[in-house]
Design an enzyme around this catalytic site. Structure first.
Site, PDB file in Angstrom:
ATOM      1  N   LYS A  23       0.831  -1.213   0.000  1.00 31.37           N
ATOM      2  CA  LYS A  23       0.000   0.000   0.000  1.00 31.37           C
ATOM      3  C   LYS A  23       0.864   1.260   0.000  1.00 31.37           C
ATOM      4  O   LYS A  23       0.644   2.172  -0.794  1.00 31.37           O
ATOM      5  CB  LYS A  23      -0.932  -0.036   1.221  1.00 31.37           C
ATOM      6  CG  LYS A  23      -1.857   1.154   1.351  1.00 31.37           C
ATOM      7  CD  LYS A  23      -3.066   0.827   2.193  1.00 31.37           C
ATOM      8  CE  LYS A  23      -2.765   0.774   3.682  1.00 31.37           C
ATOM      9  NZ  LYS A  23      -2.490   2.088   4.292  1.00 31.37           N
ATOM     10  N   ARG A  28       3.022   5.918  -3.263  1.00 28.51           N
ATOM     11  CA  ARG A  28       4.176   6.734  -3.659  1.00 28.51           C
ATOM     12  C   ARG A  28       4.458   6.623  -5.152  1.00 28.51           C
ATOM     13  O   ARG A  28       4.901   7.580  -5.787  1.00 28.51           O
ATOM     14  CB  ARG A  28       5.395   6.335  -2.811  1.00 28.51           C
ATOM     15  CG  ARG A  28       5.257   6.869  -1.368  1.00 28.51           C
ATOM     16  CD  ARG A  28       6.096   6.086  -0.395  1.00 28.51           C
ATOM     17  NE  ARG A  28       6.104   6.641   0.957  1.00 28.51           N
ATOM     18  CZ  ARG A  28       5.183   6.418   1.895  1.00 28.51           C
ATOM     19  NH1 ARG A  28       4.134   5.648   1.626  1.00 28.51           N
ATOM     20  NH2 ARG A  28       5.284   6.953   3.109  1.00 28.51           N
ATOM     21  N   GLY A  95      -5.156   7.756   5.341  1.00 33.25           N
ATOM     22  CA  GLY A  95      -4.251   8.671   6.043  1.00 33.25           C
ATOM     23  C   GLY A  95      -3.016   8.988   5.206  1.00 33.25           C
ATOM     24  O   GLY A  95      -2.513  10.110   5.219  1.00 33.25           O
ATOM     25  N   SER A 168       6.454   8.897  12.579  1.00 28.14           N
ATOM     26  CA  SER A 168       5.497   8.762  11.475  1.00 28.14           C
ATOM     27  C   SER A 168       6.150   8.991  10.123  1.00 28.14           C
ATOM     28  O   SER A 168       6.668  10.072   9.832  1.00 28.14           O
ATOM     29  CB  SER A 168       4.357   9.766  11.667  1.00 28.14           C
ATOM     30  OG  SER A 168       3.624   9.880  10.470  1.00 28.14           O
ATOM     31  N   GLN A 170       4.470   9.100   7.450  1.00 24.28           N
ATOM     32  CA  GLN A 170       3.593   9.998   6.686  1.00 24.28           C
ATOM     33  C   GLN A 170       4.020  11.449   6.893  1.00 24.28           C
ATOM     34  O   GLN A 170       4.063  12.231   5.949  1.00 24.28           O
ATOM     35  CB  GLN A 170       2.132   9.805   7.121  1.00 24.28           C
ATOM     36  CG  GLN A 170       1.605   8.425   6.735  1.00 24.28           C
ATOM     37  CD  GLN A 170       0.176   8.183   7.197  1.00 24.28           C
ATOM     38  OE1 GLN A 170      -0.377   8.978   7.938  1.00 24.28           O
ATOM     39  NE2 GLN A 170      -0.401   7.079   6.770  1.00 24.28           N
ATOM     40  N   ASP A 316       1.593  -1.432  11.787  1.00 27.63           N
ATOM     41  CA  ASP A 316       0.297  -1.871  11.243  1.00 27.63           C
ATOM     42  C   ASP A 316      -0.009  -3.336  11.569  1.00 27.63           C
ATOM     43  O   ASP A 316      -1.133  -3.797  11.366  1.00 27.63           O
ATOM     44  CB  ASP A 316       0.265  -1.670   9.727  1.00 27.63           C
ATOM     45  CG  ASP A 316       0.214  -0.190   9.358  1.00 27.63           C
ATOM     46  OD1 ASP A 316      -0.151   0.625  10.224  1.00 27.63           O
ATOM     47  OD2 ASP A 316       0.540   0.149   8.207  1.00 27.63           O
ATOM     48  N   LYS A 343      -4.836   5.633  14.650  1.00 26.42           N
ATOM     49  CA  LYS A 343      -4.926   4.943  13.358  1.00 26.42           C
ATOM     50  C   LYS A 343      -6.383   5.008  12.867  1.00 26.42           C
ATOM     51  O   LYS A 343      -7.157   5.823  13.347  1.00 26.42           O
ATOM     52  CB  LYS A 343      -4.428   3.503  13.486  1.00 26.42           C
ATOM     53  CG  LYS A 343      -2.936   3.409  13.774  1.00 26.42           C
ATOM     54  CD  LYS A 343      -2.121   3.927  12.600  1.00 26.42           C
ATOM     55  CE  LYS A 343      -0.638   3.935  12.879  1.00 26.42           C
ATOM     56  NZ  LYS A 343       0.119   4.668  11.858  1.00 26.42           N
ATOM     57  N   ARG A 347      -6.708   1.648  17.866  1.00 28.51           N
ATOM     58  CA  ARG A 347      -6.481   0.198  17.764  1.00 28.51           C
ATOM     59  C   ARG A 347      -6.178  -0.460  19.103  1.00 28.51           C
ATOM     60  O   ARG A 347      -6.338  -1.677  19.238  1.00 28.51           O
ATOM     61  CB  ARG A 347      -5.373  -0.107  16.739  1.00 28.51           C
ATOM     62  CG  ARG A 347      -5.861   0.064  15.315  1.00 28.51           C
ATOM     63  CD  ARG A 347      -4.855  -0.367  14.274  1.00 28.51           C
ATOM     64  NE  ARG A 347      -5.455  -0.259  12.949  1.00 28.51           N
ATOM     65  CZ  ARG A 347      -4.766  -0.102  11.822  1.00 28.51           C
ATOM     66  NH1 ARG A 347      -3.449  -0.042  11.855  1.00 28.51           N
ATOM     67  NH2 ARG A 347      -5.391  -0.028  10.666  1.00 28.51           N
TER      68      ARG A 347
END
Ligand code: S3P
Length: 429
Positions: A23, A28, A95, A168, A170, A316, A343, A347
């Site tokens: 993913k 990307r 996200g 992170s 991200q 994850d 998340k 979670r």
């Protein structure tokens, strides 16, 4: 809402499977292909809802992207050719789309509004909005720009030296993407090493980037050149079958062409620490990313401790690791994983609720979980919390429960693994 009733199977998993594309790398590939000059082809692209959000956003900004199954052809005309979208951009549940696109949109010379689904609308955006505003971005939204929907008045940005306050990838990627087109240099310093697919792919697309341990620097005002990308199988998807095979009596499977980037393989290290019978073979590199095959067979498991630098390498996978821990003798402690609270759902809470309802002995802590094993699991009704990884974890649990598991809504599985149930069926003998 799509309810699923899974009757207790109690049959082993056997055979081979190629899991869908990663993913993070799929997102990307679209982003860099759309920003680059020239035609980028992507093979083994993840055809899930999250990655399609990224595709749709670039299409809305004038980029031609042809898709045939898991093959993409992206006609990149450079970042300057992107056009102002005439409607709000939709991030859905993703996200990664949200955070990475904010890094790009902040520096584009036009106005955009962006929004997401109910889950994404509750997730913090200030982690990217703050550094981007320090670079000169104009971003407005609820609670000082912390929550979607957001309005972005694109402007020329300036480079920044930024210490990441959160673990992170991200956030790291958003700042690097903004830095790529800003004036001057941008440096990001990480506290823990997070997935490095942005850095790896930037190198493949010809960017000027320097990496020294946890410090990454990009020059500003760069241009990228098109590249052909092969997306390895997603180890975060593979993790559900690795765990299933580790706990279902008599199982033995082989997963093919799985991504083995060091920043993502914490699940393999944890399986080994728990005593699982796991072997990685035929490891090779493609486009700067490692991949290979993973063999695993069921074996007795023991509890372990997972903390510190290991956490970003398996963030994850923690829901499915918690299920593994219920079948391990002794206590498994997971700490330093406070990121789980923000998340697709909280979670820590969701895993505790679901596994407790199935008969496990699980305690939630502020930054993780404590699981006491080994406990037999029973059937029950559980919620997926609109989270793909919680739905898949509960589905794997049903393979060892002594009764039916009813999951209230499995539709979120389509965000990362549309064929999950077909592939699970393929392995169950
Ligand atoms: C991702 C980074 C991780 C991960 C997410 C994908 C990425 O999030 O949980 O599924 O592609 O960069 P954080 O960077 O917020 O930890």
């Amino acid at each position: 809402m799509k309810e699923l009733k899974l009757s207790a199977v109690n049959a082993p998993l056997q055979g081979e499977l190629e899991v869908p594309g990663d993913k993070s790398i799929s997102h990307r590939s679209v982003i860099f292909g759309a920003l680059a000059h020239g035609v980028t082809t992507v093979s083994h692209f993840l055809d899930g809802e999250d990655c399609m959000r990224t595709v749709d956003i670039f299409r809305a900004m004038g980029v031609s992207i042809d898709k045939e199954g898991s093959q993409l052809k992206i006609v990149g005309k450079g970042r300057q050719a992107l056009t102002e979208p005439t409607a709000p951009l939709y991030f859905g549940n993703s996200g990664t789309t949200a955070r990475l696109m904010l890094g790009i949109l902040a520096g584009l010379p036009f106005f955009t509004t962006v929004y997401g689904d109910a889950s994404l609308t509750k997730r913090p955006m200030n982690r990217v909005v703050d550094p981007l505003c320090q670079m000169g971005a104009h971003i407005d939204g609820r609670k000082d720009g912390n929550y979607l929907p957001l309005a972005i008045n694109g402007d020329t940005l300036s480079g920044i030296h930024y210490h990441l306050p959160v673990k992170s990838a991200q956030v790291k990627s958003a700042v690097l993407l903004a830095g790529l087109y800003a004036n001057g240099e941008t440096t990001v310093v990480e506290t823990s090493l997070t997935r490095n697919h942005t850095e790896t792919m930037l190198q493949a697309f010809g960017a000027d980037i320097e990496i020294e341990g946890k410090e990454i620097t990009v020059k500003g005002n760069q241009t990228l050149s098109a590249n052909d990308v092969y997306v390895p199988g997603d180890i975060s998807s593979a993790a559900f079958f690795l765990a299933a095979a580790a706990i279902v009596q008599g199982s033995s499977i082989r997963l093919l062409h799985v991504g083995l980037n060091e920043t993502r393989t914490g699940i393999i290290d944890v399986l080994k620490a728990m005593g699982a019978n796991v072997i990685v073979e035929e490891v090779h590199s493609k486009g700067g990313e490692l991949l290979g095959n993973i063999r695993i067979a069921q074996s007795p498991l023991i509890g372990t401790t997972i903390e510190g630098e290991m956490i970003p390498r398996l963030i994850d996978e923690i829901p499915i690791i918690a299920l593994l821990a219920t079948q391990a003798v002794g206590t498994t402690v997971i700490k330093d994983a406070e990121e789980l609270r923000v998340k697709e759902t909280d979670r820590i809470l969701a895993v505790t609720e679901v596994l407790t309802r199935l008969g496990a002995d699980v305690e939630a802590t502020d930054d993780g979980l404590i699981v006491h094993g080994k406990t037999p699991l029973t059937g029950n009704e559980v919620a997926s919390y609109h989270d793909h990884r919680i739905a898949m974890m509960a589905s794997v649990a049903s393979l060892i429960t002594n009764g039916e598991v009813i999951i209230d809504d499995i539709s979120p599985v389509a965000t990362s693994y549309p064929n999950f149930y077909k592939d699970l069926d393929h392995l169950i003998k």
